[in-house]
Design a protein around this motif. Structure first.
Motif, PDB file in Angstrom:
ATOM      1  N   UNK A 148     -70.761  20.008  10.955  1.00  0.00           N
ATOM      2  CA  UNK A 148     -69.484  19.807  11.617  1.00  0.00           C
ATOM      3  C   UNK A 148     -69.062  21.081  12.324  1.00  0.00           C
ATOM      4  N   UNK A 149     -67.857  21.553  12.001  1.00  0.00           N
ATOM      5  CA  UNK A 149     -67.340  22.797  12.566  1.00  0.00           C
ATOM      6  C   UNK A 149     -67.641  24.003  11.700  1.00  0.00           C
ATOM      7  N   UNK A 150     -68.291  23.823  10.560  1.00  0.00           N
ATOM      8  CA  UNK A 150     -68.569  24.918   9.639  1.00  0.00           C
ATOM      9  C   UNK A 150     -69.910  25.568   9.979  1.00  0.00           C
ATOM     10  N   UNK A 151     -69.913  26.856  10.092  1.00  0.00           N
ATOM     11  CA  UNK A 151     -71.145  27.617  10.323  1.00  0.00           C
ATOM     12  C   UNK A 151     -71.757  27.967   8.970  1.00  0.00           C
ATOM     13  N   UNK A 152     -72.843  27.291   8.627  1.00  0.00           N
ATOM     14  CA  UNK A 152     -73.487  27.527   7.344  1.00  0.00           C
ATOM     15  C   UNK A 152     -74.378  28.776   7.379  1.00  0.00           C
ATOM     16  N   UNK A 201     -69.610  32.569   7.935  1.00  0.00           N
ATOM     17  CA  UNK A 201     -68.296  32.838   7.324  1.00  0.00           C
ATOM     18  C   UNK A 201     -67.679  31.613   6.691  1.00  0.00           C
ATOM     19  N   UNK A 202     -68.110  30.420   7.040  1.00  0.00           N
ATOM     20  CA  UNK A 202     -67.540  29.194   6.486  1.00  0.00           C
ATOM     21  C   UNK A 202     -68.560  28.448   5.659  1.00  0.00           C
ATOM     22  N   UNK A 203     -69.549  29.155   5.129  1.00  0.00           N
ATOM     23  CA  UNK A 203     -70.597  28.482   4.359  1.00  0.00           C
ATOM     24  C   UNK A 203     -70.112  28.067   2.978  1.00  0.00           C
ATOM     25  N   UNK A 204     -69.150  28.756   2.401  1.00  0.00           N
ATOM     26  CA  UNK A 204     -68.730  28.470   1.034  1.00  0.00           C
ATOM     27  C   UNK A 204     -68.104  27.087   0.890  1.00  0.00           C
ATOM     28  N   UNK A 205     -67.195  26.654   1.795  1.00  0.00           N
ATOM     29  CA  UNK A 205     -66.604  25.326   1.596  1.00  0.00           C
ATOM     30  C   UNK A 205     -67.560  24.183   1.866  1.00  0.00           C
ATOM     31  N   UNK A 206     -68.725  24.466   2.434  1.00  0.00           N
ATOM     32  CA  UNK A 206     -69.632  23.380   2.785  1.00  0.00           C
ATOM     33  C   UNK A 206     -70.170  22.722   1.540  1.00  0.00           C
ATOM     34  N   UNK A 207     -70.284  21.410   1.601  1.00  0.00           N
ATOM     35  CA  UNK A 207     -70.814  20.654   0.463  1.00  0.00           C
ATOM     36  C   UNK A 207     -72.138  20.030   0.862  1.00  0.00           C
ATOM     37  N   UNK A 208     -72.976  19.792  -0.137  1.00  0.00           N
ATOM     38  CA  UNK A 208     -74.259  19.156   0.145  1.00  0.00           C
ATOM     39  C   UNK A 208     -75.394  20.162   0.114  1.00  0.00           C
TER      40      UNK A 208
END
Length: 251
Positions: free
Chosen positions: A191-195, A224-231
């Motif tokens: 999505x918009x999250x950079x893993x 920077x947004x890898x932590x909230x990512x699920x899966x």
């Protein structure tokens, strides 16, 4: 009477002698006139010589042209070649047709890498890498090396999530003689999250199937947004070969 006879005799003598003397005078003057004719004919030549050597008025004299400043005329084809229609067409081709452009393999390879980046978004990394892997191609990253060929794409991306995209941004390429490399940046997104984000260098080789990947090295870090990512993320691929244990040579 005697006087009268003498006068008559003188008269007859003069009448006979004068015509003879006149004829003789005419005969003597004609050669002289003919001899003087060539001299009179040469007078115009003398006049011409005088005219040619006469001083020229600078006001009406033609200006001298500097040969060094005159433009050099273009080379002309021989008459034997330009006389025929083929020769005329050849002459026009020399002056009008531009020189053919030599294909630049670096630009070609950069276009291939950009098309590959579009395929990663449209078809996913498994199909995209599987279509461009050389039989000797190996993928490298911080976790290790993949098997060679299409098996490397299968090992690396078979568990790649469907909702995760690999966004590849080619920057430049350099190629010559059927081999080269391209490099740039990549971002793995959900999505918009950079893993994950990093850089890559891909080595290509022109083979029967076109430009194929010989090896690729990717180095990145967590986004920077890898932590909230699920899966799950892609698992670590198996190594291409297992190293044998080190042995010590007997003494």
């Amino acid at each position: 009477m005697r006087r009268l006879a003498a006068v008559l005799m003188g008269y007859f003598v003069l009448a006979y002698v004068l015509p003879s003397m006149s004829a003789m005078a005419q005969s003597t003057t004609e050669p002289t006139t003919q001899a003087n004719a060539p001299a009179q004919a040469k007078r115009p030549a003398k006049a011409e010589w005088i005219t040619a050597t006469a001083p020229v008025d600078k006001a009406i004299a033609a200006p001298e042209t500097d040969v060094s400043t005159q433009p050099t005329p273009p080379p002309e084809l021989p008459e034997a070649e330009t006389a025929t229609p083929d020769g005329l067409r050849a002459a026009q081709a020399i002056s009008s047709e531009p020189a053919p452009k030599v294909p630049d393999e670096s630009e070609e390879l950069l276009a291939i890498d950009r098309a590959f980046a579009e395929s990663l978004i449209a078809n996913g990394p498994l199909k995209s890498y599987g279509a461009l892997m050389s039989s000797e191609g190996v993928l490298h990253d911080a976790s290790g090396s993949s098997p060679a060929g299409a098996a490397g794409a299968q090992a690396r991306f078979s568990t790649f999530p469907d909702d995760v995209t690999l966004d590849r941004s080619p920057e430049s390429a350099m190629a010559a003689g059927g081999s080269g490399s391209s490099w740039g940046r990549y971002v793995i997104r959900r999505g918009d999250n950079q893993l994950s984000l990093g850089r890559y260098v891909t080595v290509w080789r022109r083979e029967a199937g076109g430009w194929l990947i010989v090896t690729e090295l990717a180095a990145g870090r967590a986004g920077p947004q890898a932590a909230p990512a699920a899966g799950p993320l892609p698992r670590r691929p198996p190594s291409a070969a297992t190293r044998p244990p080190a042995t010590t040579a007997p003494n």
